[in-house]
Design an enzyme around this catalytic site. Structure first.
Site, PDB file in Angstrom:
ATOM      1  N   ARG A  94       0.665  -1.373   0.089  1.00 37.80           N
ATOM      2  CA  ARG A  94      -0.182   0.101   0.144  1.00 37.80           C
ATOM      3  C   ARG A  94       0.936   1.323  -0.036  1.00 37.80           C
ATOM      4  N   SER A  95       1.972   1.291   0.818  1.00 37.75           N
ATOM      5  CA  SER A  95       2.863   2.319   0.693  1.00 37.75           C
ATOM      6  C   SER A  95       3.341   2.761  -0.513  1.00 37.75           C
ATOM      7  N   GLY A 134      10.562  13.236  -1.392  1.00 41.20           N
ATOM      8  CA  GLY A 134      11.454  13.775  -0.472  1.00 41.20           C
ATOM      9  C   GLY A 134      10.981  15.145   0.454  1.00 41.20           C
ATOM     10  N   LEU A 135      10.480  14.774   1.633  1.00 40.04           N
ATOM     11  CA  LEU A 135      10.066  16.142   2.486  1.00 40.04           C
ATOM     12  C   LEU A 135      10.878  15.759   3.660  1.00 40.04           C
ATOM     13  N   GLY A 141      11.270  15.332  11.058  1.00 39.29           N
ATOM     14  CA  GLY A 141      10.394  15.228   9.929  1.00 39.29           C
ATOM     15  C   GLY A 141       9.021  15.698  10.522  1.00 39.29           C
ATOM     16  N   LEU A 342      -2.886 -15.552  19.394  1.00 39.63           N
ATOM     17  CA  LEU A 342      -2.042 -16.654  18.598  1.00 39.63           C
ATOM     18  C   LEU A 342      -0.998 -17.455  19.558  1.00 39.63           C
ATOM     19  N   GLU A 367       3.628  10.151   7.701  1.00 36.88           N
ATOM     20  CA  GLU A 367       2.476  11.035   7.332  1.00 36.88           C
ATOM     21  C   GLU A 367       2.295  11.648   8.451  1.00 36.88           C
TER      22      GLU A 367
HETATM   23  P1  TGC Z   1       0.624  25.535   9.203  1.00 34.91           P
HETATM   24  O1  TGC Z   1       0.977  26.770   9.408  1.00 34.91           O
HETATM   25  O2  TGC Z   1      -0.270  24.761   9.870  1.00 34.91           O
HETATM   26  O3  TGC Z   1       0.485  25.425   7.616  1.00 34.91           O
HETATM   27  C1  TGC Z   1       1.320  26.063   6.496  1.00 34.91           C
HETATM   28  C2  TGC Z   1       0.324  26.284   5.345  1.00 34.91           C
HETATM   29  O4  TGC Z   1       0.113  24.918   5.041  1.00 34.91           O
HETATM   30  C3  TGC Z   1      -1.578  24.769   4.903  1.00 34.91           C
HETATM   31  N1  TGC Z   1      -1.641  23.182   5.478  1.00 34.91           N
HETATM   32  C4  TGC Z   1      -2.143  22.467   4.493  1.00 34.91           C
HETATM   33  N2  TGC Z   1      -2.561  22.312   3.293  1.00 34.91           N
HETATM   34  C5  TGC Z   1      -3.011  20.982   2.982  1.00 34.91           C
HETATM   35  N3  TGC Z   1      -3.167  20.116   3.843  1.00 34.91           N
HETATM   36  C6  TGC Z   1      -2.808  20.100   5.008  1.00 34.91           C
HETATM   37  N4  TGC Z   1      -2.866  19.144   5.809  1.00 34.91           N
HETATM   38  C7  TGC Z   1      -2.173  21.252   5.450  1.00 34.91           C
HETATM   39  N5  TGC Z   1      -1.931  21.691   6.714  1.00 34.91           N
HETATM   40  C8  TGC Z   1      -1.560  22.966   6.782  1.00 34.91           C
HETATM   41  C9  TGC Z   1      -1.572  25.810   5.687  1.00 34.91           C
HETATM   42  O5  TGC Z   1      -3.313  26.388   5.452  1.00 34.91           O
HETATM   43  C10 TGC Z   1      -0.783  27.011   5.501  1.00 34.91           C
HETATM   44  O6  TGC Z   1      -1.085  27.755   4.431  1.00 34.91           O
HETATM   45  P2  TGC Z   1      -0.779  29.149   3.764  1.00 34.91           P
HETATM   46  O7  TGC Z   1      -1.465  29.328   2.498  1.00 34.91           O
HETATM   47  O8  TGC Z   1      -1.535  29.705   4.959  1.00 34.91           O
HETATM   48  O9  TGC Z   1       0.562  29.103   3.938  1.00 34.91           O
HETATM   49  O10 TGC Z   1       2.068  24.759   8.964  1.00 34.91           O
HETATM   50  P3  TGC Z   1       2.834  24.190  10.676  1.00 34.91           P
HETATM   51  O11 TGC Z   1       4.318  24.745  10.086  1.00 34.91           O
HETATM   52  O12 TGC Z   1       2.396  24.866  11.720  1.00 34.91           O
HETATM   53  O13 TGC Z   1       2.907  22.738  10.530  1.00 34.91           O
HETATM   54  C11 TGC Z   1       1.912  22.137  10.855  1.00 34.91           C
HETATM   55  C12 TGC Z   1       1.966  20.620  10.899  1.00 34.91           C
HETATM   56  C13 TGC Z   1       2.870  20.222  12.269  1.00 34.91           C
HETATM   57  C14 TGC Z   1       0.803  19.929  11.071  1.00 34.91           C
HETATM   58  C15 TGC Z   1       2.802  20.101   9.666  1.00 34.91           C
HETATM   59  O14 TGC Z   1       3.904  20.682   9.675  1.00 34.91           O
HETATM   60  C16 TGC Z   1       2.754  18.649   9.686  1.00 34.91           C
HETATM   61  O15 TGC Z   1       1.655  18.051   9.259  1.00 34.91           O
HETATM   62  N6  TGC Z   1       3.867  17.818  10.218  1.00 34.91           N
HETATM   63  C17 TGC Z   1       4.091  16.373   9.996  1.00 34.91           C
HETATM   64  C18 TGC Z   1       5.002  16.201   8.664  1.00 34.91           C
HETATM   65  C19 TGC Z   1       4.607  14.996   7.946  1.00 34.91           C
HETATM   66  O16 TGC Z   1       3.356  14.503   8.016  1.00 34.91           O
HETATM   67  N7  TGC Z   1       5.416  14.504   7.177  1.00 34.91           N
HETATM   68  C20 TGC Z   1       5.193  13.426   6.286  1.00 34.91           C
HETATM   69  C21 TGC Z   1       6.419  13.457   5.213  1.00 34.91           C
HETATM   70  S1  TGC Z   1       6.148  12.272   3.892  1.00 34.91           S
HETATM   71  C22 TGC Z   1       5.836  10.828   4.529  1.00 34.91           C
HETATM   72  O17 TGC Z   1       5.826  10.385   5.618  1.00 34.91           O
HETATM   73  C23 TGC Z   1       5.437   9.667   3.496  1.00 34.91           C
HETATM   74  S2  TGC Z   1       5.089   8.130   4.046  1.00 34.91           S
HETATM   75  C24 TGC Z   1       4.500   7.226   2.669  1.00 34.91           C
HETATM   76  C25 TGC Z   1       4.251   5.914   2.481  1.00 34.91           C
HETATM   77  O18 TGC Z   1       5.190   5.097   2.572  1.00 34.91           O
HETATM   78  O19 TGC Z   1       3.115   5.589   2.481  1.00 34.91           O
HETATM   79  P1  FAD Z   2      10.502  13.659  14.724  1.00 37.02           P
HETATM   80  O1  FAD Z   2       9.759  14.684  14.221  1.00 37.02           O
HETATM   81  O2  FAD Z   2      11.830  13.691  15.257  1.00 37.02           O
HETATM   82  O3  FAD Z   2       9.522  13.307  16.009  1.00 37.02           O
HETATM   83  C1  FAD Z   2      10.068  12.493  17.332  1.00 37.02           C
HETATM   84  C2  FAD Z   2       9.021  12.527  18.352  1.00 37.02           C
HETATM   85  O4  FAD Z   2       8.631  13.720  18.701  1.00 37.02           O
HETATM   86  C3  FAD Z   2       7.821  11.695  17.858  1.00 37.02           C
HETATM   87  O5  FAD Z   2       7.248  11.124  18.917  1.00 37.02           O
HETATM   88  C4  FAD Z   2       6.927  12.947  17.624  1.00 37.02           C
HETATM   89  O6  FAD Z   2       5.465  12.702  17.757  1.00 37.02           O
HETATM   90  C5  FAD Z   2       7.291  14.136  18.641  1.00 37.02           C
HETATM   91  N1  FAD Z   2       6.880  15.287  18.440  1.00 37.02           N
HETATM   92  C6  FAD Z   2       7.085  15.963  17.577  1.00 37.02           C
HETATM   93  N2  FAD Z   2       6.507  17.478  17.533  1.00 37.02           N
HETATM   94  C7  FAD Z   2       5.928  17.200  18.726  1.00 37.02           C
HETATM   95  C8  FAD Z   2       5.277  18.381  19.699  1.00 37.02           C
HETATM   96  N3  FAD Z   2       4.884  19.619  19.089  1.00 37.02           N
HETATM   97  N4  FAD Z   2       5.173  17.926  20.919  1.00 37.02           N
HETATM   98  C9  FAD Z   2       5.410  16.856  21.249  1.00 37.02           C
HETATM   99  N5  FAD Z   2       5.694  15.770  20.583  1.00 37.02           N
HETATM  100  C10 FAD Z   2       6.329  16.077  19.599  1.00 37.02           C
HETATM  101  N6  FAD Z   2       8.996  10.996   4.655  1.00 37.02           N
HETATM  102  C11 FAD Z   2       9.152  11.395   3.442  1.00 37.02           C
HETATM  103  O7  FAD Z   2       9.401  12.926   3.278  1.00 37.02           O
HETATM  104  N7  FAD Z   2       8.728  10.545   2.488  1.00 37.02           N
HETATM  105  C12 FAD Z   2       8.783   9.383   2.477  1.00 37.02           C
HETATM  106  O8  FAD Z   2       8.517   8.497   1.500  1.00 37.02           O
HETATM  107  C13 FAD Z   2       8.770   8.685   3.873  1.00 37.02           C
HETATM  108  N8  FAD Z   2       8.613   7.431   4.012  1.00 37.02           N
HETATM  109  C14 FAD Z   2       8.775   6.965   5.289  1.00 37.02           C
HETATM  110  C15 FAD Z   2       8.815   5.525   5.384  1.00 37.02           C
HETATM  111  C16 FAD Z   2       8.820   4.850   6.686  1.00 37.02           C
HETATM  112  C17 FAD Z   2       9.190   3.486   6.664  1.00 37.02           C
HETATM  113  C18 FAD Z   2       9.158   5.937   7.941  1.00 37.02           C
HETATM  114  C19 FAD Z   2       9.362   5.421   9.295  1.00 37.02           C
HETATM  115  C20 FAD Z   2       9.190   7.263   7.704  1.00 37.02           C
HETATM  116  C21 FAD Z   2       8.905   7.869   6.475  1.00 37.02           C
HETATM  117  N9  FAD Z   2       8.904   8.983   6.396  1.00 37.02           N
HETATM  118  C22 FAD Z   2       8.890   9.624   4.785  1.00 37.02           C
HETATM  119  C23 FAD Z   2       9.373   9.936   7.245  1.00 37.02           C
HETATM  120  C24 FAD Z   2       7.969  10.136   8.300  1.00 37.02           C
HETATM  121  O9  FAD Z   2       7.331  11.044   7.788  1.00 37.02           O
HETATM  122  C25 FAD Z   2       8.778  10.935   9.522  1.00 37.02           C
HETATM  123  O10 FAD Z   2       9.431   9.606  10.299  1.00 37.02           O
HETATM  124  C26 FAD Z   2       7.696  11.427  10.515  1.00 37.02           C
HETATM  125  O11 FAD Z   2       7.177  12.673   9.978  1.00 37.02           O
HETATM  126  C27 FAD Z   2       8.214  11.870  11.884  1.00 37.02           C
HETATM  127  O12 FAD Z   2       9.298  12.519  11.652  1.00 37.02           O
HETATM  128  P2  FAD Z   2      10.614  11.999  12.496  1.00 37.02           P
HETATM  129  O13 FAD Z   2      10.825  10.557  12.245  1.00 37.02           O
HETATM  130  O14 FAD Z   2      12.006  12.826  12.244  1.00 37.02           O
HETATM  131  O15 FAD Z   2      10.418  12.094  13.865  1.00 37.02           O
END
Ligand code: TGC
Ligand code: FAD
Length: 387
Positions: A94-95, A134-135, A141, A342, A367
């Site tokens: 699924r990923s 790549g984010l 993250g 199990l 995510e």
């Molecule tokens: P914030 O001030 O809240 O927002 C900045 C701008 O972004 C807009 N926005 C969004 N737009 C679309 N969807 C969302 N979910 C949005 N959240 C916010 C927002 O309206 C604003 O727009 P504008 O026009 O005003 O500039 O930003 P913040 O810096 O306070 O961040 C909030 C926070 C912590 C929720 C965000 O940084 C966050 O979601 N952090 C987690 C990062 C994350 O999820 N990384 C994932 C990396 S990719 C991955 O993990 C792939 S795994 C895939 C797989 O294998 O399946």
């Molecule tokens: P950190 O951000 O360092 O977090 C460490 C701990 O701090 C966590 O427990 C978190 O919940 C906690 N924390 C964070 N903020 C706060 C707060 N404000 N208050 C209290 N606690 C907090 N990323 C991509 O860009 N592309 C990909 O394709 C991708 N694939 C992935 C595949 C796998 C198998 C994995 C494990 C990760 C992948 N990621 C990818 C990265 C993923 O999105 C990050 O691991 C995730 O966003 C968390 O970032 P981090 O690992 O740096 O943890």
């Protein structure tokens, strides 16, 4: 009439005929092609790349994008069902589909030029061009606004320096969607494999998502022409907009993992006889199984309503956060509980619960971690930003 143990509220009756057909065909693929090999893939730490052509030929890559780009043009609920049935096989499969569809094809479609769409999307739908996204960076993250990867304008080119960490598909990918800080805010670039200075290094020793490729990406003065920049978005909302698409699919996926673990525990506990009766005849086992069924039912209804909102164009990111948090937590708890039912047999990959439980350690983290999604809901209900 007895209820279906994996669909107690007959959620299937709420699906259209087309949605049911899609679910059935992906379910068949999972049963026939994924389940026979996935335990070994997980043991060997191998992504089953040989399945990609069939995944593509079924229209599962970029399934929600329009047919004019070689995609299937399905609705959001269908995409969700695809994720659910694939993750019933394994979160790694699924990923692969999530990253290709929601994190790579979607930004090219939503933020790319018409030329970029025509150049990449049809080949990506056919599975001939594989993408990664790549984010995340090594220093943290959860806070992508604090991005260190930079892209500097140099004549008609951009020069990218930095590193990305934990990137799904990294070493498989032909292209990377790379987010970098520029003088104008965060922008996205399509970087092709083989571009000088761009390297992917696979992450080893993983205990989770072993049937998936995870990599670190390095950019050492990587030069790309301006035609590789995604022209139609600037700022963090670009990558976060992609995450909303992918997280939506991820609300459905863990339902599949939970169903696999629950079904396994249900069958096993009916057959396992201890103290002269099946384990399933004990009150404590029945409470555990009933609890699993209850939580799966709630998750099914939550994701279906989310999908209907998405199809109506009214879905909000905070709603996606609530469903991602709820459904990942539901699934990891069920998989761990199923492993327990199990007994010793639960610790090997001969049975699915432990593999799914280990995979879900990644799914609940990537995510946006559980904490990040809880804080998004906290911000929504209080109006106060606690990040
Ligand atoms: P914030 O001030 O809240 O927002 C900045 C701008 O972004 C807009 N926005 C969004 N737009 C679309 N969807 C969302 N979910 C949005 N959240 C916010 C927002 O309206 C604003 O727009 P504008 O026009 O005003 O500039 O930003 P913040 O810096 O306070 O961040 C909030 C926070 C912590 C929720 C965000 O940084 C966050 O979601 N952090 C987690 C990062 C994350 O999820 N990384 C994932 C990396 S990719 C991955 O993990 C792939 S795994 C895939 C797989 O294998 O399946
Ligand atoms: P950190 O951000 O360092 O977090 C460490 C701990 O701090 C966590 O427990 C978190 O919940 C906690 N924390 C964070 N903020 C706060 C707060 N404000 N208050 C209290 N606690 C907090 N990323 C991509 O860009 N592309 C990909 O394709 C991708 N694939 C992935 C595949 C796998 C198998 C994995 C494990 C990760 C992948 N990621 C990818 C990265 C993923 O999105 C990050 O691991 C995730 O966003 C968390 O970032 P981090 O690992 O740096 O943890």
């Amino acid at each position: 009439m007895a209820l279906n143990p994996t669909d107690l509220f007959d959620v299937r009756s709420l699906l259209s005929e087309e949605e049911r057909m899609i679910q059935d065909s992906v379910a068949r693929f999972t049963d026939e092609k994924v389940l026979p090999i996935i335990g070994d893939c997980f043991d060997q730490g191998r992504f089953p790349k040989e399945l990609v052509p069939e995944i593509a030929s079924m229209g599962l890559l970029g399934s929600s994008l329009p047919e004019e780009y070689g995609c299937a043009g399905l609705n959001a609920v269908s995409y969700g069902l695809i994720c659910q049935e694939l993750e019933r096989g394994d979160s790694g499969i699924r990923s692969f589909v999530s990253v290709q569809s929601s994190l790579c094809m979607y930004p090219i479609y939503a933020y790319g030029s018409e030329e970029q769409r025509r150049k990449y999307l049809p080949g990506m739908a056919r599975g001939e061009i594989i993408g990664c996204f790549g984010l995340t960076e090594p220093h943290g993250g959860s806070d992508p606004a604090n991005m260190k990867t930079v892209a500097k304008k140099d004549g008609g080119d951009w020069v990218i320096n930095g590193a990305k960490m934990w990137i799904t598909n990294g070493n498989l990918a032909d292209i990377a969607i790379v987010w970098a800080q520029t003088e104008d805010g965060i922008q996205g670039f399509i970087v092709e494999k083989g571009t000088k200075g761009f390297e992917a290094h696979e992450v080893h020793k993983k205990m989770s998502l072993r049937a998936s490729v995870t990599s670190a990406l390095y950019f050492d003065s990587v030069r790309v022409p301006d035609s590789q920049r995604l022209p139609n978005v600037k700022g963090l909302k670009g990558p976060l907009g992609c995450l909303t698409q992918a997280r939506y699919g991820i609300t459905w996926g863990p339902i599949g993992a939970a169903i696999a673990a629950y079904t396994s525990a249900l069958e096993y506990s009916k057959e396992r006889t201890l103290f002269n009766r099946p384990v399933a005849a004990t009150q404590s086992a029945q409470i555990k199984l009933a609890e699993m069924a209850r939580r799966i039912t709630l998750a099914q209804l939550l994701s279906l309503q989310l999908g209907r909102l998405k199809d109506a164009g009214t879905m909000q990111p905070a709603q996606v956060s609530l469903a991602k948090w709820n459904n990942c937590r539901m699934a990891i708890d069920i998989c761990r509980e199923a492993r327990d039912l199990l007994g010793g047999a639960g610790i090997t990959t001969e049975h699915p619960p432990i593999r799914h439980a280990l995979n879900l350690e990644s799914v609940i983290t990537y995510e946006g971690t559980e904490t990040v999604h809880q804080l998004v809901i906290g911000r929504e209900v209080t109006g106060i930003n606690a990040f």
